[in-house]
Design a protein around this motif. Structure first.
Motif, PDB file in Angstrom:
ATOM      1  N   ASN A 128       0.816  -1.212  -0.042  1.00  0.00           N
ATOM      2  CA  ASN A 128      -0.123  -0.073   0.043  1.00  0.00           C
ATOM      3  C   ASN A 128       0.756   1.335  -0.079  1.00  0.00           C
ATOM      4  O   ASN A 128       0.461   2.119   0.840  1.00  0.00           O
ATOM      5  CB  ASN A 128      -0.859  -0.040   1.162  1.00  0.00           C
ATOM      6  CG  ASN A 128      -1.993  -1.121   1.014  1.00  0.00           C
ATOM      7  OD1 ASN A 128      -2.579  -1.510   0.260  1.00  0.00           O
ATOM      8  ND2 ASN A 128      -2.251  -1.873   2.312  1.00  0.00           N
ATOM      9  N   GLY A 129       1.924   1.154  -0.704  1.00  0.00           N
ATOM     10  CA  GLY A 129       2.835   2.336  -0.798  1.00  0.00           C
ATOM     11  C   GLY A 129       3.739   2.919   0.743  1.00  0.00           C
ATOM     12  O   GLY A 129       4.535   3.736   0.561  1.00  0.00           O
ATOM     13  N   LEU A 130       3.859   1.699   1.439  1.00  0.00           N
ATOM     14  CA  LEU A 130       4.593   1.815   2.490  1.00  0.00           C
ATOM     15  C   LEU A 130       5.700   0.921   2.388  1.00  0.00           C
ATOM     16  O   LEU A 130       5.884  -0.196   2.219  1.00  0.00           O
ATOM     17  CB  LEU A 130       3.823   1.224   3.884  1.00  0.00           C
ATOM     18  CG  LEU A 130       2.512   1.907   4.216  1.00  0.00           C
ATOM     19  CD1 LEU A 130       1.819   1.322   5.181  1.00  0.00           C
ATOM     20  CD2 LEU A 130       2.651   3.431   4.325  1.00  0.00           C
ATOM     21  N   PHE A 131       7.087   1.436   2.932  1.00  0.00           N
ATOM     22  CA  PHE A 131       8.369   0.905   2.996  1.00  0.00           C
ATOM     23  C   PHE A 131       9.081   1.174   4.132  1.00  0.00           C
ATOM     24  O   PHE A 131       9.318   2.286   4.500  1.00  0.00           O
ATOM     25  CB  PHE A 131       9.139   1.399   1.553  1.00  0.00           C
ATOM     26  CG  PHE A 131      10.316   0.508   1.457  1.00  0.00           C
ATOM     27  CD1 PHE A 131      10.344  -0.611   0.792  1.00  0.00           C
ATOM     28  CD2 PHE A 131      11.679   0.892   1.762  1.00  0.00           C
ATOM     29  CE1 PHE A 131      11.254  -1.541   0.379  1.00  0.00           C
ATOM     30  CE2 PHE A 131      12.891   0.005   1.663  1.00  0.00           C
ATOM     31  CZ  PHE A 131      12.710  -1.124   1.023  1.00  0.00           C
ATOM     32  N   TYR A 132       9.430   0.204   4.884  1.00  0.00           N
ATOM     33  CA  TYR A 132      10.324   0.563   5.923  1.00  0.00           C
ATOM     34  C   TYR A 132      11.843  -0.065   5.895  1.00  0.00           C
ATOM     35  O   TYR A 132      12.032  -1.138   5.556  1.00  0.00           O
ATOM     36  CB  TYR A 132       9.636  -0.484   7.217  1.00  0.00           C
ATOM     37  CG  TYR A 132      10.469  -0.595   8.346  1.00  0.00           C
ATOM     38  CD1 TYR A 132      10.582   0.875   9.021  1.00  0.00           C
ATOM     39  CD2 TYR A 132      11.144  -1.624   9.056  1.00  0.00           C
ATOM     40  CE1 TYR A 132      11.687   1.065  10.224  1.00  0.00           C
ATOM     41  CE2 TYR A 132      11.657  -1.562  10.166  1.00  0.00           C
ATOM     42  CZ  TYR A 132      11.791  -0.210  10.998  1.00  0.00           C
ATOM     43  OH  TYR A 132      12.654  -0.215  11.764  1.00  0.00           O
ATOM     44  N   THR A 133      12.667   1.129   6.052  1.00  0.00           N
ATOM     45  CA  THR A 133      14.017   0.721   5.662  1.00  0.00           C
ATOM     46  C   THR A 133      14.851   0.213   6.797  1.00  0.00           C
ATOM     47  O   THR A 133      15.917  -0.469   6.807  1.00  0.00           O
ATOM     48  CB  THR A 133      14.670   1.967   5.502  1.00  0.00           C
ATOM     49  OG1 THR A 133      14.627   3.004   6.567  1.00  0.00           O
ATOM     50  CG2 THR A 133      14.202   2.544   4.242  1.00  0.00           C
ATOM     51  N   GLY A 134      14.288   0.187   8.115  1.00  0.00           N
ATOM     52  CA  GLY A 134      14.911  -0.617   9.200  1.00  0.00           C
ATOM     53  C   GLY A 134      15.379   0.195  10.399  1.00  0.00           C
ATOM     54  O   GLY A 134      15.820  -0.407  11.452  1.00  0.00           O
ATOM     55  N   GLY A 135      15.341   1.493  10.378  1.00  0.00           N
ATOM     56  CA  GLY A 135      15.760   2.439  11.502  1.00  0.00           C
ATOM     57  C   GLY A 135      14.966   2.562  12.557  1.00  0.00           C
ATOM     58  O   GLY A 135      13.734   2.609  12.292  1.00  0.00           O
ATOM     59  N   TYR A 136      15.481   2.822  13.680  1.00  0.00           N
ATOM     60  CA  TYR A 136      14.501   3.160  14.849  1.00  0.00           C
ATOM     61  C   TYR A 136      15.308   3.679  16.102  1.00  0.00           C
ATOM     62  O   TYR A 136      16.534   3.736  15.923  1.00  0.00           O
ATOM     63  CB  TYR A 136      13.873   1.996  15.299  1.00  0.00           C
ATOM     64  CG  TYR A 136      14.608   0.881  15.724  1.00  0.00           C
ATOM     65  CD1 TYR A 136      15.515   0.627  16.808  1.00  0.00           C
ATOM     66  CD2 TYR A 136      14.572  -0.603  14.681  1.00  0.00           C
ATOM     67  CE1 TYR A 136      16.013  -0.393  17.242  1.00  0.00           C
ATOM     68  CE2 TYR A 136      15.513  -1.485  15.154  1.00  0.00           C
ATOM     69  CZ  TYR A 136      16.246  -1.555  16.126  1.00  0.00           C
ATOM     70  OH  TYR A 136      16.829  -2.497  16.560  1.00  0.00           O
ATOM     71  N   THR A 137      14.723   4.442  16.796  1.00  0.00           N
ATOM     72  CA  THR A 137      15.392   4.904  18.005  1.00  0.00           C
ATOM     73  C   THR A 137      14.358   4.463  19.163  1.00  0.00           C
ATOM     74  O   THR A 137      13.135   4.608  19.220  1.00  0.00           O
ATOM     75  CB  THR A 137      15.128   6.693  17.971  1.00  0.00           C
ATOM     76  OG1 THR A 137      15.882   7.067  16.524  1.00  0.00           O
ATOM     77  CG2 THR A 137      15.832   7.235  18.826  1.00  0.00           C
ATOM     78  N   VAL A 138      15.197   4.065  20.221  1.00  0.00           N
ATOM     79  CA  VAL A 138      14.639   4.025  21.600  1.00  0.00           C
ATOM     80  C   VAL A 138      14.908   5.062  22.647  1.00  0.00           C
ATOM     81  O   VAL A 138      15.952   5.141  22.765  1.00  0.00           O
ATOM     82  CB  VAL A 138      15.014   2.536  21.846  1.00  0.00           C
ATOM     83  CG1 VAL A 138      14.322   2.113  23.286  1.00  0.00           C
ATOM     84  CG2 VAL A 138      14.862   1.380  20.801  1.00  0.00           C
ATOM     85  N   THR A 139      13.851   5.405  23.059  1.00  0.00           N
ATOM     86  CA  THR A 139      14.094   6.384  24.415  1.00  0.00           C
ATOM     87  C   THR A 139      13.495   5.749  25.563  1.00  0.00           C
ATOM     88  O   THR A 139      12.234   5.613  25.473  1.00  0.00           O
ATOM     89  CB  THR A 139      13.389   7.850  23.851  1.00  0.00           C
ATOM     90  OG1 THR A 139      13.689   8.160  22.836  1.00  0.00           O
ATOM     91  CG2 THR A 139      13.728   8.731  25.018  1.00  0.00           C
ATOM     92  N   TYR A 140      14.233   5.581  26.590  1.00  0.00           N
ATOM     93  CA  TYR A 140      14.032   5.100  27.848  1.00  0.00           C
ATOM     94  C   TYR A 140      13.344   6.371  28.797  1.00  0.00           C
ATOM     95  O   TYR A 140      13.982   7.210  28.968  1.00  0.00           O
ATOM     96  CB  TYR A 140      14.808   4.335  28.524  1.00  0.00           C
ATOM     97  CG  TYR A 140      14.975   2.997  27.812  1.00  0.00           C
ATOM     98  CD1 TYR A 140      14.107   1.959  27.969  1.00  0.00           C
ATOM     99  CD2 TYR A 140      16.010   2.810  26.922  1.00  0.00           C
ATOM    100  CE1 TYR A 140      14.474   0.748  27.380  1.00  0.00           C
ATOM    101  CE2 TYR A 140      16.561   1.644  26.189  1.00  0.00           C
ATOM    102  CZ  TYR A 140      15.622   0.654  26.177  1.00  0.00           C
ATOM    103  OH  TYR A 140      15.992  -0.396  25.675  1.00  0.00           O
ATOM    104  N   GLN A 141      12.356   5.958  29.647  1.00  0.00           N
ATOM    105  CA  GLN A 141      11.793   6.971  30.258  1.00  0.00           C
ATOM    106  C   GLN A 141      12.049   6.697  31.868  1.00  0.00           C
ATOM    107  O   GLN A 141      12.103   5.302  32.083  1.00  0.00           O
ATOM    108  CB  GLN A 141      10.292   7.286  30.357  1.00  0.00           C
ATOM    109  CG  GLN A 141       9.754   7.646  28.882  1.00  0.00           C
ATOM    110  CD  GLN A 141      10.458   9.187  28.381  1.00  0.00           C
ATOM    111  OE1 GLN A 141      10.545  10.134  29.355  1.00  0.00           O
ATOM    112  NE2 GLN A 141      10.938   9.149  27.223  1.00  0.00           N
ATOM    113  N   PRO A 142      12.060   7.301  32.810  1.00  0.00           N
ATOM    114  CA  PRO A 142      12.395   6.992  34.274  1.00  0.00           C
ATOM    115  C   PRO A 142      11.154   6.357  34.812  1.00  0.00           C
ATOM    116  O   PRO A 142      10.024   6.733  34.338  1.00  0.00           O
ATOM    117  CB  PRO A 142      12.740   8.021  34.941  1.00  0.00           C
ATOM    118  CG  PRO A 142      12.266   9.360  34.149  1.00  0.00           C
ATOM    119  CD  PRO A 142      12.197   8.914  32.691  1.00  0.00           C
TER     120      PRO A 142
END
Length: 164
Positions: A128-142
């Motif tokens: 449906n026109g969506l493409f995921y290249t594989g990058g991500y960011t994780v942010t942990y909260q207290p």
């Protein structure tokens, strides 16, 4: 343009709910760490951006909870003559609760690891026109009060390329 965000969120949610999704990732992590995770219910993977305190008071929630939502749409018109050609920034809030502080951070990291395994295994065309290249960011909260007593969250953000 709002339908683009909804479509991307629903696709991400279906990947997490799939048999090869979060449950399979948790099984692999559990086996590697000699830990047994409870079976995730589909209701624990929620396609909605809701603060933890609001959902606890209104509908109740079962933990761990995975909240998937579209944080931002950016139409850069990279491809001429397309209605939308740009990026949908999706976020998954992973929420874990425990009655004691000990082990809470470790549990959260295991659930985030299971999520990132699913993302790593689903790089490429999402249809449906969506493409995921594989990058991500994780942010942990207290840790803060909530849930069973203590609540900790992590936010996993990823960009999905959109061309429609």
């Amino acid at each position: 343009m709002a339908q683009i965000g909804t479509t991307a969120v629903q696709k991400a949610a279906s990947l997490l709910r799939a048999p090869a999704g979060l449950q399979a990732g948790l099984a692999a992590i559990g086996q590697a760490n000699s830990v047994v995770f409870p079976v995730l219910e589909l209701s624990q993977i929620i396609a909605q951006n809701v603060p933890a305190d609001v959902i606890e008071k209104s509908a109740g929630v079962k933990y761990p909870a995975f909240h998937i939502y579209c944080e931002k749409l950016q139409n850069t018109l990279r491809e001429k003559f397309r209605q939308f050609s740009g990026t949908a920034t999706l976020s998954v809030d992973v929420r874990v609760t425990h009655d004691r502080l000990e082990g809470l951070d470790q549990k959260l990291q295991w659930y985030v690891d299971a999520l990132t395994v699913v993302l790593d295994n689903n790089r490429g065309d999402w249809n449906n026109g969506l493409f995921y290249t594989g990058g991500y960011t994780v942010t942990y909260q207290p840790v803060k009060h909530g849930g069973k007593n203590f609540l900790q969250t992590a936010k996993v953000s990823l960009d999905v390329q959109v061309s429609v």
